[in-house]
Write an enzyme that holds these catalytic residues in place. Structure first.
Site, PDB file in Angstrom:
ATOM      1  N   CYS A  73      21.946 -56.633  35.739  1.00  0.00           N
ATOM      2  CA  CYS A  73      22.490 -56.251  34.439  1.00  0.00           C
ATOM      3  C   CYS A  73      21.324 -56.206  33.462  1.00  0.00           C
ATOM      4  O   CYS A  73      20.169 -56.167  33.866  1.00  0.00           O
ATOM      5  CB  CYS A  73      23.604 -57.191  33.989  1.00  0.00           C
ATOM      6  SG  CYS A  73      23.111 -58.880  33.595  1.00  0.00           S
ATOM      7  N   ASN A  82      20.508 -60.644  32.558  1.00  0.00           N
ATOM      8  CA  ASN A  82      20.672 -61.607  33.646  1.00  0.00           C
ATOM      9  C   ASN A  82      21.191 -62.955  33.148  1.00  0.00           C
ATOM     10  O   ASN A  82      20.820 -64.008  33.652  1.00  0.00           O
ATOM     11  CB  ASN A  82      19.367 -61.772  34.431  1.00  0.00           C
ATOM     12  CG  ASN A  82      19.532 -62.500  35.766  1.00  0.00           C
ATOM     13  OD1 ASN A  82      18.651 -63.232  36.173  1.00  0.00           O
ATOM     14  ND2 ASN A  82      20.642 -62.318  36.440  1.00  0.00           N
ATOM     15  N   CYS A 112      24.847 -62.956  31.993  1.00  0.00           N
ATOM     16  CA  CYS A 112      26.314 -62.878  32.018  1.00  0.00           C
ATOM     17  C   CYS A 112      26.816 -62.222  33.310  1.00  0.00           C
ATOM     18  O   CYS A 112      27.271 -62.891  34.222  1.00  0.00           O
ATOM     19  CB  CYS A 112      26.856 -62.101  30.812  1.00  0.00           C
ATOM     20  SG  CYS A 112      26.577 -62.882  29.220  1.00  0.00           S
ATOM     21  N   ARG A 113      26.729 -60.903  33.360  1.00  0.00           N
ATOM     22  CA  ARG A 113      27.350 -60.154  34.453  1.00  0.00           C
ATOM     23  C   ARG A 113      26.680 -60.368  35.805  1.00  0.00           C
ATOM     24  O   ARG A 113      27.357 -60.666  36.797  1.00  0.00           O
ATOM     25  CB  ARG A 113      27.380 -58.654  34.129  1.00  0.00           C
ATOM     26  CG  ARG A 113      28.242 -58.327  32.925  1.00  0.00           C
ATOM     27  CD  ARG A 113      28.109 -56.884  32.516  1.00  0.00           C
ATOM     28  NE  ARG A 113      26.775 -56.631  31.963  1.00  0.00           N
ATOM     29  CZ  ARG A 113      26.308 -55.427  31.653  1.00  0.00           C
ATOM     30  NH1 ARG A 113      27.050 -54.356  31.863  1.00  0.00           N
ATOM     31  NH2 ARG A 113      25.095 -55.292  31.144  1.00  0.00           N
ATOM     32  N   SER A 114      25.368 -60.188  35.885  1.00  0.00           N
ATOM     33  CA  SER A 114      24.722 -60.273  37.197  1.00  0.00           C
ATOM     34  C   SER A 114      24.720 -61.694  37.776  1.00  0.00           C
ATOM     35  O   SER A 114      24.958 -61.850  38.978  1.00  0.00           O
ATOM     36  CB  SER A 114      23.328 -59.649  37.190  1.00  0.00           C
ATOM     37  OG  SER A 114      22.480 -60.249  36.252  1.00  0.00           O
ATOM     38  N   ASP A 169      29.844 -55.492  29.195  1.00  0.00           N
ATOM     39  CA  ASP A 169      29.040 -56.667  28.879  1.00  0.00           C
ATOM     40  C   ASP A 169      29.858 -57.646  28.034  1.00  0.00           C
ATOM     41  O   ASP A 169      30.161 -57.364  26.867  1.00  0.00           O
ATOM     42  CB  ASP A 169      27.782 -56.240  28.120  1.00  0.00           C
ATOM     43  CG  ASP A 169      26.765 -57.354  28.005  1.00  0.00           C
ATOM     44  OD1 ASP A 169      27.128 -58.533  28.204  1.00  0.00           O
ATOM     45  OD2 ASP A 169      25.594 -57.041  27.713  1.00  0.00           O
TER      46      ASP A 169
END
Length: 155
Positions: free
Chosen positions: A9, A12, A14-16, A124
């Site tokens: 993301c 690095n 939140c999402r990934s 996000d």
């Protein structure tokens, strides 16, 4: 056969890392031995843990992100990982730009493994605050990815 997956993301945090935590758990439950990691295209948060709301949301569903630390995608990732999955189109474009010529890594979007969601991008949550909806998408995509990897077929 795919034996290594990198989730990417922007920062690095939140999402990934959430995708990394979910995939680690699901792969272990499925008996898959994979090298799984996450990274960001940007360097703003390098060395920092995931965003606290992401850690809390993941923990409520049984995923532990506390040991993860943000890092930036590097050239070596394009040879270390066979499959690199972006959270959104902007991340994918950044990866395509960063990939060394002839790099063997296969690039794609995480949600390509969850067509039933009708979504192409994981939004996000850093700005929206909707960590639960992001977890729903990531869990669905990781289930699809685990199923494909266990059956050795990828879209």
């Amino acid at each position: 056969m795919i034996r290594s997956v990198l989730f990417v993301c922007l920062g690095n945090i939140c999402r990934s890392p959430t995708a990394e935590g979910v995939m680690r758990t699901m792969a272990a439950q499925a008996g898959l031995s994979l090298d799984i990691d996450s990274a960001g295209t940007g360097a703003w948060h390098v060395g920092k843990p995931p965003h606290a709301p992401a850690i809390r949301a993941a923990a409520r569903r049984g995923y532990d992100l506390t040991g993860f630390r943000a890092r930036q995608v590097g050239r070596a990732d394009f040879t270390r990982f066979q499959l690199i999955l972006a959270m959104d189109v902007a991340n994918l474009r950044d990866l395509e730009r960063l990939a060394p010529p002839g790099a063997p890594a296969r690039l794609g979007r995480l949600l390509a493994h969850a067509p039933e969601t009708g979504r192409s991008e994981v939004p996000d949550p850093y700005h929206s605050g909707d960590y639960e909806a992001v977890l729903d998408l990531i869990e669905t995509a990781c289930r699809g990815l685990v199923t494909r990897l266990a059956g050795a077929s990828l879209p």
